[in-house]
Design an enzyme around this catalytic site. Structure first.
Site: not given
Ligand code: PEP
Length: 248
Positions: A9-11, A95, A97, A167, A173, A233-234
């Site tokens: 997930n590149w957001k 998600h 966010e 999640e 994050g 994500g990151g």
């Molecule tokens: C995400 O954005 O779904 C996520 C799990 O981010 P991160 O891996 O950065 O916690």
């Protein structure tokens, strides 16, 4: 056997040229890797570029969200038809966010999950509790309520197409990761609740873990029997780091 799915997930990161550079670097690192399914979720402006570059490879691509309608006066939104026409195969829905910043309610999530299924897109339905909810013992109630909202009227015959991403919001994050034991225990709870909605097919549904997954912790998480993949994500923003997670 549930084939594991590892998703990036590149957001709201990467321009189209940055996304293309990632894919150029990433594809050779995972060439021939068929043990797991690999899916990239770039931002909408990079999706066409990524799809055209991964076509014919072992990597798929999808959108980070979508509207449920085929078309309409919905400024700024993208429809399932637009995504399938582009060649997208997957879509993230709900998600945390989007739940937090974009008024993504269970009702809207439910419409989106059903629209994805009816258009042949694989929905990755994201659920997860906040830190205060976990600390006050409400995790199961929160997850049960998110699942009930998202899956109302879900067509049981398509249950095997659904993917759920658990999640914990406190782990996204933040660098905090649920221990493999906590994640596994919660995945079992999620699977039991899915069985209440979808029957025995719940055993075929992949439940991904997301929340600060990185190369150093991916194996211990992905070894758990009910963790069927990861939403990253990151650590998915760099080709070598995401490839290391894929090859845990
Ligand atoms: C995400 O954005 O779904 C996520 C799990 O981010 P991160 O891996 O950065 O916690």
């Amino acid at each position: 056997m549930r084939k594991k799915l590892i998703a990036a997930n590149w957001k709201m990161y990467k321009t189209p040229s940055e996304a293309l550079s990632f894919v150029e670097a990433f594809l050779p690192l995972v060439a021939g890797h068929t043990r797991d399914e690999i899916v990239l979720f770039p931002s909408i402006t990079s999706l066409a570029t990524v799809i055209s570059r991964v076509r014919g490879t072992n990597v798929a691509a999808g959108a980070q969200t979508m509207h449920w309608a085929n078309e309409g006066a919905y400024t700024g939104h993208t429809s399932p038809v637009m995504l399938t026409t582009l060649g997208a195969t997957h879509v993230l829905i709900g998600h945390s966010e989007n739940r937090q910043y974009d008024n993504e309610t269970d009702e809207r999530i439910n419409l989106k999950v059903k629209a994805a299924i009816s258009h042949g897109l694989t929905p990755l339905l994201c659920i997860g509790e906040q830190l205060d909810e976990r600390e006050s013992g409400k995790t199961e109630d929160v997850l049960a309520s998110q699942l009930a909202g998202a899956l109302a009227g879900f067509p049981k015959e398509h249950a095997d197409k659904l993917v759920v991403a658990y999640e914990p919001v406190w782990a996204i994050g933040t660098g905090l990761t649920a221990t493999p034991e906590i994640a596994e225990e919660t995945h079992v709870i999620v699977r039991n609740h899915m069985a209440q909605h979808l029957g025995d097919t719940a055993n075929e549904i992949r439940i991904l873990y997301g929340g600060s997954v990185k190369p150093e912790n991916s194996r211990s998480l992905l070894e758990q029997p009910n963790i069927d993949g990861a939403l990253v994500g990151g650590a998915s923003l760099k080709a070598d780091s995401f490839a290391a997670i894929v090859k845990y």
